[in-house]
Design an enzyme around this catalytic site. Structure first.
Site, PDB file in Angstrom:
ATOM      1  N   ALA A 374      -8.651  38.431  13.890  1.00 39.68           N
ATOM      2  CA  ALA A 374      -8.579  37.640  13.672  1.00 39.68           C
ATOM      3  C   ALA A 374      -9.389  37.664  12.231  1.00 39.68           C
ATOM      4  CB  ALA A 374     -10.141  36.672  14.116  1.00 39.68           C
ATOM      5  N   ILE A 416      -3.859  36.811  15.475  1.00 39.02           N
ATOM      6  CA  ILE A 416      -4.663  34.839  15.081  1.00 39.02           C
ATOM      7  C   ILE A 416      -3.887  34.867  13.646  1.00 39.02           C
ATOM      8  CG2 ILE A 416      -6.050  33.218  15.150  1.00 39.02           C
ATOM      9  CD1 ILE A 416      -5.918  34.723  17.608  1.00 39.02           C
ATOM     10  N   LYS A 420       0.247  27.318   9.244  1.00 34.60           N
ATOM     11  CA  LYS A 420       0.429  27.369   7.340  1.00 34.60           C
ATOM     12  C   LYS A 420       1.791  28.196   7.229  1.00 34.60           C
ATOM     13  CE  LYS A 420      -3.958  25.203   6.215  1.00 34.60           C
ATOM     14  NZ  LYS A 420      -4.044  24.327   7.706  1.00 34.60           N
ATOM     15  N   THR A 482      -7.923  13.961   0.326  1.00 32.05           N
ATOM     16  CA  THR A 482      -6.898  14.457  -0.338  1.00 32.05           C
ATOM     17  C   THR A 482      -5.920  13.819  -0.683  1.00 32.05           C
ATOM     18  OG1 THR A 482      -6.028  16.130   0.962  1.00 32.05           O
ATOM     19  CG2 THR A 482      -7.469  16.723  -0.182  1.00 32.05           C
TER      20      THR A 482
END
Length: 654
Positions: A374, A416, A420, A482
């Site tokens: 991780a 992990i 994205k 955003t």
């Protein structure tokens, strides 16, 4: 004043037990003499001397035996603030037995005694004992009606079931005496216009907004522990348009255990708006492959790593090894697990996954059976400004850890990963995609089962949007978003980690597991909901400010590449993506080039990443970059003669 304070504090001490005994002694004797007085037409002079003498002589004995019977029936041990039907039944049996023994003694000791005395005495004794016990609750109730100040909360209860009833009892009789229960909401039409504790059930969820305005509601308590998550989400969605502070009773177990009390209530969280049932996993399969194994977690002090440590510790591993570069996080999880699992053998090590010798020594010493990797840099905007660090830590940290796992015979290696990594537009996502490619390549040549688990955003993790929004709200705003149309997939940390563990149990090597994150959520809606759930008015108390997409940020994330298919597993929320095919020999050559660029701090490293990950398309690329020079540099590195037949042949990467 003292009694008032005791009532406010709700104490039930030895003092009150003694007070009950004193009151009972008075009640027992008062019942005897009043029964005589009633029998003889309320004229003391009319009482027959034989009857009065009998009562006088048995007074002490009757009192002692009756108090003993009350002790046996626990009339001095119950918490009368919570008294219910069970306590009433105990009082009735105790009083009947006490009356029977008293009357039996009278007829055994005296030949003549008036029979009507029997009925009157029994009725009076029962009445006095009931009044003594329940006057405590009555006094608290009266106190609650007249003790509210100007800051008292007008409360709406949603749920007219058993949980709602228990919560209402608590609100009426607890120490929190600043709530006025104004109305109850329930979708069951048979309950409409009925009353619970004197409070009207005004209607179903369609009445929430009207009732909130009519009664000036400032607090809403959702007491529906068995309701589906979709219903809870819909009700919360309605309630957020009121000005009431939302609280919720978490789960059905609270009701089963009789714990539907005020201290179990919590504020409604953003998770309650996801509108889906909690993720369920096969704990048996997790237990079987973690039990009695040596488990190593890199990045074990982070959000995902620490939750992995918690859940694995609960499944009795032989040894748990936590590796993290940040000592404060590592210390926190160490102390927590020591407290919760004192018998577990746990080793916490400070180390960087980028340090080949350090990782090699850890694996050589502890020989882990299972590795959860991780450790990673995950903040997209920060990595856009420091791409070389993203590559060093994410790509080559993974490479070096995986190499050590292969060298020392680790059975499973679970990476992990992230959504994205799919068609990445940022260096963080691209680096994770390279990590997945490394594991797929390693799996073909190693006895270790290398797999990756890919999921989206985790609610409440370090640096995620929810903690940021909360800080901005606490500071008075504005809340920054955003883009008004940006969406993300969300899952709680506990859910994500439990699925990671189960995916590890399914692993045979080479898979990329994809977790079903449910429906995507608009970040704008998330910000609005969080502002309302925090008790503020959007546009009046807190503003939302649009800041524009950050470098490398997408409007939406994808869970699968177009080229990948889906393969089901036994868990409907876990899928296996078909790995992409790529030239592994060329890939390792490109890794050599990437390594050179990263550690030479070359500004053109993103261009090399584009060569490795064809689906990576950098947003807002600097058009002035001299691609001819980049291509030339890359060709020189490509022309070097390097042996890539074995994993350990990548000497420079080591």
């Amino acid at each position: 004043m003292l009694v008032g304070n005791w009532i406010r504090e709700g104490r039930f001490s030895v003092f009150f037990r003694l007070l009950l005994v004193v009151f009972d002694i008075i009640a027992i004797n008062l019942s005897s003499y009043l029964a005589l007085l009633v029998r003889f037409e309320l004229k003391w002079s009319s009482i027959e001397p034989e009857c009065l003498e009998a009562v006088n002589r048995l007074c002490v004995l009757n009192t002692a035996i009756t108090v003993l019977i009350f002790f046996i029936f626990r009339l001095y041990n119950s918490l009368w603030r919570y008294a219910s039907v069970r306590e009433m039944v105990n009082i009735m049996f105790a009083c009947i037995i006490a009356a029977v023994q008293h009357i039996t003694a009278l007829f055994m000791c005296y030949k003549y005694f008036t029979k009507s005395y029997i009925f009157v005495y029994s009725l009076l004794l029962l009445s006095f004992v009931m009044i003594i016990r329940f006057s405590y609750r009555l006094s608290r109730h009266i106190f609650s009606l007249y003790s509210h100040g100007e800051t008292a909360r007008n409360t709406m209860i949603i749920g007219a079931g058993e949980a709602g009833n228990m919560v209402m009892n608590e609100l009426i009789l607890s120490n929190h005496l600043d709530s006025r229960i104004k109305c109850i909401i329930d979708d069951d039409k048979s309950k409409h216009n009925t009353y619970i504790h004197g409070v009207k059930v005004v209607g179903g969820r369609e009445k929430i907004l009207d009732a909130a305005e009519k009664y000036a509601i400032t607090e809403i308590i959702i007491a529906m522990p068995s309701a589906p998550k979709k219903d809870i989400s819909d009700i919360v969605d309605i309630c957020k348009h009121t000005r009431g502070e939302l609280k919720i009773l978490p789960g059905m177990y609270q009701l089963v255990n009789g714990e539907a009390t005020l201290d179990k209530l919590r504020n409604v969280e953003i998770e309650d708006l996801l509108g889906r049932e909690p993720v369920k996993v096969d704990m048996k399969s997790i237990m079987e492959y973690v039990f009695d194994k040596v488990v190593l977690i890199t990045g074990g002090g982070g959000s995902i790593g620490s939750e992995l440590a918690r859940q694995i510790a609960a499944h009795s591993p032989k040894k748990l090894i936590i590796v993290d570069i940040y000592e404060n996080n590592a210390y926190d999880i160490q102390q927590e697990i020591k407290h919760d699992y004192p018998e577990l053998e746990m080793i916490v090590l400070i180390a960087s996954v980028r340090n080949t010798e350090r990782m090699d020594s850890i694996f050589a010493k502890y020989r882990p059976d299972i590795v959860y990797h991780a450790a990673a840099h995950k903040h997209v905007p920060l990595m856009e400004d420091s791409p070389n660090e993203a590559i060093k830590n994410n790509v080559f940290g993974t490479y070096k850890t995986a190499l050590a796992a292969d060298k020392y015979g680790c059975k499973k290696f679970v990476l992990i990963s992230t959504d994205k990594a799919v068609n990445p537009t940022n260096i963080m996502g691209a680096s994770k995609r390279i990590c997945e490619m490394i594991l797929q390549s390693f799996n073909k040549k190693s006895d270790t089962e290398f797999v990756a688990v890919r999921f989206g955003n985790v609610l409440g993790s370090n640096g995620s949007v929810i903690p940021l929004f909360r800080k901005q709200i606490e500071a008075g705003g504005p809340v920054t978003v955003t883009h008004p149309d940006i969406i993300r997939y969300f899952m709680t940390i506990e859910e994500a980690v439990s699925l990671v563990l189960q995916a590890g149990a399914y692993a045979h090597g080479g898979e990329i597991f994809i977790l079903d994150m449910g429906q995507p959520v608009k970040i704008m809606d998330l910000a609005k909901n969080l502002i309302r759930l925090s008790g503020y008015r959007l546009g009046e108390d807190i503003e939302i400010k649009i800041t524009g997409l950050r470098p490398g940020e997408k409007l939406y994330e994808e869970m699968l590449m177009n080229e990948e298919g889906l393969q089901k597993t036994d868990n409907s929320l876990i899928y296996i993506g078909k790995p992409l095919q790529f030239d592994e020999e060329k890939f390792f050559e490109q890794l050599e080039a990437l390594y050179e660029y990263a550690y030479d701090e070359n500004d053109n490293i993103k261009g090399v990443v584009e060569q490795i990950v064809p689906t990576y398309r950098e947003k807002d690329v600097d058009k002035s970059r001299d691609k001819a020079i980049l291509a030339s540099e890359y060709k020189q590195l490509n022309d070097r003669e390097i042996n890539h037949k074995k994993l350990v042949g990548l000497s420079k990467l080591r």
